[in-house]
Design a protein around this motif. Structure first.
Motif, PDB file in Angstrom:
ATOM      1  N   ILE A  57     117.345  46.462 136.090  1.00  0.00           N
ATOM      2  CA  ILE A  57     116.901  47.152 134.872  1.00  0.00           C
ATOM      3  C   ILE A  57     117.990  47.079 133.810  1.00  0.00           C
ATOM      4  O   ILE A  57     117.708  46.775 132.649  1.00  0.00           O
ATOM      5  N   ALA A  58     119.228  47.325 134.208  1.00  0.00           N
ATOM      6  CA  ALA A  58     120.344  47.249 133.253  1.00  0.00           C
ATOM      7  C   ALA A  58     120.435  45.855 132.646  1.00  0.00           C
ATOM      8  O   ALA A  58     120.628  45.706 131.425  1.00  0.00           O
ATOM      9  N   ASP A  59     120.284  44.822 133.474  1.00  0.00           N
ATOM     10  CA  ASP A  59     120.338  43.449 132.971  1.00  0.00           C
ATOM     11  C   ASP A  59     119.195  43.167 131.997  1.00  0.00           C
ATOM     12  O   ASP A  59     119.389  42.529 130.957  1.00  0.00           O
ATOM     13  N   GLU A  60     117.998  43.637 132.336  1.00  0.00           N
ATOM     14  CA  GLU A  60     116.842  43.435 131.454  1.00  0.00           C
ATOM     15  C   GLU A  60     117.035  44.152 130.118  1.00  0.00           C
ATOM     16  O   GLU A  60     116.757  43.590 129.060  1.00  0.00           O
ATOM     17  N   LEU A  61     117.506  45.396 130.168  1.00  0.00           N
ATOM     18  CA  LEU A  61     117.716  46.146 128.929  1.00  0.00           C
ATOM     19  C   LEU A  61     118.804  45.498 128.077  1.00  0.00           C
ATOM     20  O   LEU A  61     118.683  45.421 126.847  1.00  0.00           O
ATOM     21  N   ALA A  62     119.866  45.019 128.722  1.00  0.00           N
ATOM     22  CA  ALA A  62     120.936  44.350 127.976  1.00  0.00           C
ATOM     23  C   ALA A  62     120.427  43.071 127.315  1.00  0.00           C
ATOM     24  O   ALA A  62     120.724  42.798 126.151  1.00  0.00           O
ATOM     25  N   ALA A  63     119.640  42.280 128.047  1.00  0.00           N
ATOM     26  CA  ALA A  63     119.083  41.047 127.479  1.00  0.00           C
ATOM     27  C   ALA A  63     118.131  41.377 126.331  1.00  0.00           C
ATOM     28  O   ALA A  63     118.137  40.696 125.293  1.00  0.00           O
ATOM     29  N   ASN A  64     117.336  42.429 126.486  1.00  0.00           N
ATOM     30  CA  ASN A  64     116.440  42.845 125.406  1.00  0.00           C
ATOM     31  C   ASN A  64     117.229  43.312 124.181  1.00  0.00           C
ATOM     32  O   ASN A  64     116.840  43.018 123.052  1.00  0.00           O
ATOM     33  N   ALA A  65     118.318  44.035 124.410  1.00  0.00           N
ATOM     34  CA  ALA A  65     119.158  44.480 123.290  1.00  0.00           C
ATOM     35  C   ALA A  65     119.743  43.280 122.547  1.00  0.00           C
ATOM     36  O   ALA A  65     119.782  43.263 121.309  1.00  0.00           O
ATOM     37  N   LEU A  66     120.175  42.268 123.287  1.00  0.00           N
ATOM     38  CA  LEU A  66     120.696  41.058 122.642  1.00  0.00           C
ATOM     39  C   LEU A  66     119.615  40.369 121.821  1.00  0.00           C
ATOM     40  O   LEU A  66     119.872  39.891 120.718  1.00  0.00           O
ATOM     41  N   ARG A  67     118.399  40.314 122.355  1.00  0.00           N
ATOM     42  CA  ARG A  67     117.291  39.718 121.600  1.00  0.00           C
ATOM     43  C   ARG A  67     117.012  40.523 120.329  1.00  0.00           C
ATOM     44  O   ARG A  67     116.785  39.956 119.260  1.00  0.00           O
ATOM     45  N   MET A  68     117.010  41.847 120.453  1.00  0.00           N
ATOM     46  CA  MET A  68     116.757  42.704 119.293  1.00  0.00           C
ATOM     47  C   MET A  68     117.823  42.510 118.216  1.00  0.00           C
ATOM     48  O   MET A  68     117.536  42.619 117.027  1.00  0.00           O
ATOM     49  N   ALA A  69     119.041  42.229 118.652  1.00  0.00           N
ATOM     50  CA  ALA A  69     120.137  42.015 117.716  1.00  0.00           C
ATOM     51  C   ALA A  69     120.111  40.615 117.116  1.00  0.00           C
ATOM     52  O   ALA A  69     120.913  40.304 116.239  1.00  0.00           O
ATOM     53  N   GLY A  70     119.205  39.783 117.586  1.00  0.00           N
ATOM     54  CA  GLY A  70     119.127  38.422 117.065  1.00  0.00           C
ATOM     55  C   GLY A  70     120.265  37.555 117.558  1.00  0.00           C
ATOM     56  O   GLY A  70     120.719  36.657 116.859  1.00  0.00           O
ATOM     57  N   ALA A  71     120.723  37.827 118.783  1.00  0.00           N
ATOM     58  CA  ALA A  71     121.811  37.037 119.349  1.00  0.00           C
ATOM     59  C   ALA A  71     121.367  35.590 119.530  1.00  0.00           C
ATOM     60  O   ALA A  71     120.191  35.311 119.747  1.00  0.00           O
ATOM     61  N   ASN A  72     122.323  34.713 119.464  1.00  0.00           N
ATOM     62  CA  ASN A  72     122.096  33.298 119.701  1.00  0.00           C
ATOM     63  C   ASN A  72     121.483  33.128 121.091  1.00  0.00           C
ATOM     64  O   ASN A  72     121.910  33.750 122.050  1.00  0.00           O
ATOM     65  N   LEU A  73     120.481  32.280 121.205  1.00  0.00           N
ATOM     66  CA  LEU A  73     119.811  32.075 122.492  1.00  0.00           C
ATOM     67  C   LEU A  73     120.772  31.612 123.585  1.00  0.00           C
ATOM     68  O   LEU A  73     120.596  31.939 124.750  1.00  0.00           O
ATOM     69  N   LYS A  74     121.810  30.878 123.209  1.00  0.00           N
ATOM     70  CA  LYS A  74     122.802  30.446 124.197  1.00  0.00           C
ATOM     71  C   LYS A  74     123.520  31.653 124.791  1.00  0.00           C
ATOM     72  O   LYS A  74     123.817  31.680 125.984  1.00  0.00           O
ATOM     73  N   VAL A  75     123.795  32.655 123.966  1.00  0.00           N
ATOM     74  CA  VAL A  75     124.453  33.871 124.447  1.00  0.00           C
ATOM     75  C   VAL A  75     123.537  34.605 125.418  1.00  0.00           C
ATOM     76  O   VAL A  75     123.958  35.037 126.491  1.00  0.00           O
ATOM     77  N   ILE A  76     122.268  34.728 125.069  1.00  0.00           N
ATOM     78  CA  ILE A  76     121.309  35.421 125.927  1.00  0.00           C
ATOM     79  C   ILE A  76     121.144  34.666 127.239  1.00  0.00           C
ATOM     80  O   ILE A  76     121.167  35.260 128.316  1.00  0.00           O
ATOM     81  N   ASP A  77     120.999  33.348 127.170  1.00  0.00           N
ATOM     82  CA  ASP A  77     120.847  32.541 128.368  1.00  0.00           C
ATOM     83  C   ASP A  77     122.068  32.662 129.280  1.00  0.00           C
ATOM     84  O   ASP A  77     121.940  32.795 130.490  1.00  0.00           O
ATOM     85  N   LYS A  78     123.256  32.626 128.688  1.00  0.00           N
ATOM     86  CA  LYS A  78     124.476  32.766 129.487  1.00  0.00           C
ATOM     87  C   LYS A  78     124.530  34.140 130.130  1.00  0.00           C
ATOM     88  O   LYS A  78     124.833  34.262 131.303  1.00  0.00           O
ATOM     89  N   PHE A  79     124.191  35.161 129.357  1.00  0.00           N
ATOM     90  CA  PHE A  79     124.221  36.521 129.904  1.00  0.00           C
ATOM     91  C   PHE A  79     123.237  36.657 131.058  1.00  0.00           C
ATOM     92  O   PHE A  79     123.575  37.177 132.116  1.00  0.00           O
ATOM     93  N   THR A  80     122.030  36.194 130.882  1.00  0.00           N
ATOM     94  CA  THR A  80     121.018  36.372 131.929  1.00  0.00           C
ATOM     95  C   THR A  80     121.325  35.503 133.143  1.00  0.00           C
ATOM     96  O   THR A  80     121.086  35.932 134.265  1.00  0.00           O
ATOM     97  N   SER A  81     121.894  34.326 132.961  1.00  0.00           N
ATOM     98  CA  SER A  81     122.229  33.509 134.132  1.00  0.00           C
ATOM     99  C   SER A  81     123.432  34.099 134.859  1.00  0.00           C
ATOM    100  O   SER A  81     123.484  34.080 136.088  1.00  0.00           O
TER     101      SER A  81
END
Length: 85
Positions: A57-81
């Protein structure tokens, strides 16, 4: 007091990300409030033994927060992997 500190911290974090070119978002304050709301309401719907562990859940919420912030997709992909390791 805690709420205003959290609001200020998340807003400052988003401002820093925008200034650094890491985040692309519209209104910083609205995005901060949306992220905070997503996090603080987790206690309402979380159920022990549910489909996702607290860590997932923490990982999902963090990834969603990054998406909401408009983070670069590479950052989101690295975080989730990294989170799945």
């Amino acid at each position: 007091l805690f709420r205003s500190v959290m609001d200020n911290e998340v807003t400052a974090l988003l401002q820093e990300g925008v200034a650094a070119g890491e985040f692309a978002l519209g209104d910083i304050r609205t995005t901060a409030l949306a992220i905070i709301g997503m996090i603080i309401w987790a206690y309402i719907w979380y159920r022990e033994g549910g489909r996702l562990s607290p860590e997932q859940i923490a990982d999902e919420l963090a990834a969603n927060a990054l998406r909401m912030a408009g983070a670069n997709l590479k950052v989101i992909d690295k975080f989730t992997s990294d989170a799945q390791v």
